[in-house]
Design an enzyme around this catalytic site. Structure first.
Site, PDB file in Angstrom:
ATOM      1  N   TYR A  14      31.487  34.951  34.806  1.00 38.31           N
ATOM      2  CA  TYR A  14      32.328  36.044  35.283  1.00 38.31           C
ATOM      3  C   TYR A  14      33.803  35.671  35.418  1.00 38.31           C
ATOM      4  O   TYR A  14      34.625  36.543  35.677  1.00 38.31           O
ATOM      5  CB  TYR A  14      31.840  36.533  36.653  1.00 38.31           C
ATOM      6  CG  TYR A  14      30.433  37.051  36.675  1.00 38.31           C
ATOM      7  CD1 TYR A  14      30.102  38.248  36.053  1.00 38.31           C
ATOM      8  CD2 TYR A  14      29.426  36.340  37.312  1.00 38.31           C
ATOM      9  CE1 TYR A  14      28.802  38.730  36.072  1.00 38.31           C
ATOM     10  CE2 TYR A  14      28.120  36.814  37.344  1.00 38.31           C
ATOM     11  CZ  TYR A  14      27.812  37.998  36.717  1.00 38.31           C
ATOM     12  OH  TYR A  14      26.530  38.476  36.744  1.00 38.31           O
ATOM     13  N   HIS A  19      36.576  42.497  36.292  1.00 39.55           N
ATOM     14  CA  HIS A  19      36.114  42.736  37.661  1.00 39.55           C
ATOM     15  C   HIS A  19      36.433  41.554  38.584  1.00 39.55           C
ATOM     16  O   HIS A  19      36.314  41.681  39.791  1.00 39.55           O
ATOM     17  CB  HIS A  19      34.606  42.983  37.631  1.00 39.55           C
ATOM     18  CG  HIS A  19      34.139  44.119  38.485  1.00 39.55           C
ATOM     19  ND1 HIS A  19      34.949  45.131  38.947  1.00 39.55           N
ATOM     20  CD2 HIS A  19      32.901  44.412  38.965  1.00 39.55           C
ATOM     21  CE1 HIS A  19      34.240  45.987  39.662  1.00 39.55           C
ATOM     22  NE2 HIS A  19      33.002  45.564  39.695  1.00 39.55           N
ATOM     23  N   ASN A  66      29.213  43.856  44.689  1.00 36.64           N
ATOM     24  CA  ASN A  66      28.658  45.023  45.372  1.00 36.64           C
ATOM     25  C   ASN A  66      28.245  44.775  46.817  1.00 36.64           C
ATOM     26  O   ASN A  66      27.872  45.710  47.521  1.00 36.64           O
ATOM     27  CB  ASN A  66      27.470  45.583  44.591  1.00 36.64           C
ATOM     28  CG  ASN A  66      27.883  46.084  43.228  1.00 36.64           C
ATOM     29  OD1 ASN A  66      29.065  46.153  42.902  1.00 36.64           O
ATOM     30  ND2 ASN A  66      26.912  46.428  42.405  1.00 36.64           N
ATOM     31  N   ASN A 112      32.624  49.701  43.718  1.00 36.10           N
ATOM     32  CA  ASN A 112      31.498  49.260  44.537  1.00 36.10           C
ATOM     33  C   ASN A 112      31.857  48.166  45.544  1.00 36.10           C
ATOM     34  O   ASN A 112      31.292  48.123  46.632  1.00 36.10           O
ATOM     35  CB  ASN A 112      30.335  48.808  43.656  1.00 36.10           C
ATOM     36  CG  ASN A 112      29.672  49.974  42.966  1.00 36.10           C
ATOM     37  OD1 ASN A 112      29.641  51.083  43.484  1.00 36.10           O
ATOM     38  ND2 ASN A 112      29.150  49.750  41.772  1.00 36.10           N
TER      39      ASN A 112
END
Length: 184
Positions: A14, A19, A66, A112
């Site tokens: 990631y 994000h 989230n 989120n």
């Protein structure tokens, strides 16, 4: 004391995702201002340091995007940090690449990570939104935010992150207009 929270997902795959923009910003702040890693308590990586005579805690939640609020609420409550002194850095689909907007409170606009923060710590904190553009195909939003920045996008983002880090004291002093003017 101020709490700076970068939103993102933990894990090598990631690292350069759109994000994870919040993590990229907090990583730059930790490096530039030589923050010291304190612990992995509270479901997050915690760093402490000082910027322009302000005591700062930087949090990178390890709960995944989230569930960011879980970690943030533990840190906020333990250190008794008021919402006026909390700044959350995160990606925003509704802003053009590297555009920055700041607001106190408000809605999650479908993000989120912010929904999680709102539910755990309430809505009264500063939201520092950084644009990542919208995907051409709206049905692929979740795929889009989890994709890495393109090389040219990452260069633009890195320049903006450097400016944010260089002028962070203006943000901490609530001089938002001056801060945003330095980012142009």
């Amino acid at each position: 004391m101020h709490l700076l929270i970068g939103l993102g997902n933990i894990g090598k795959k990631y690292n350069r995702n759109r994000h994870n923009l919040g993590f990229l910003i907090t990583d730059q702040l930790v490096q530039q201002y030589k923050f010291i890693k304190q612990s992995d308590k509270f479901n997050g990586n915690i760093f402490k340091g000082v910027i322009a005579n302000n005591k700062i805690i930087i949090l990178k939640p390890k709960t995944m995007m989230n569930n960011s609020g879980l970690s943030a609420s533990k840190v906020k409550n333990y250190f008794k940090i008021d919402g006026q002194n909390i700044f959350v850095f995160y990606d925003d689909l509704d802003l053009s690449l590297a555009k920055v907007k700041i607001k106190f409170g408000g809605s999650s606009a479908g993000h989120n990570g912010i929904k999680s923060l709102d539910s755990y710590i309430g809505k009264n904190f500063h939201r520092v939104r950084i644009g990542i553009n919208k995907p051409l195909n709206k049905s692929s939003i979740s795929e889009y935010v989890l994709k890495d920045f393109e090389k040219n996008e990452l260069e633009i983002i890195r320049l903006k992150i450097n400016l944010i880090s260089e002028h962070i004291e203006l943000l901490l002093e609530n001089k938002f207009s001056q801060f945003l003017n330095k980012l142009i």
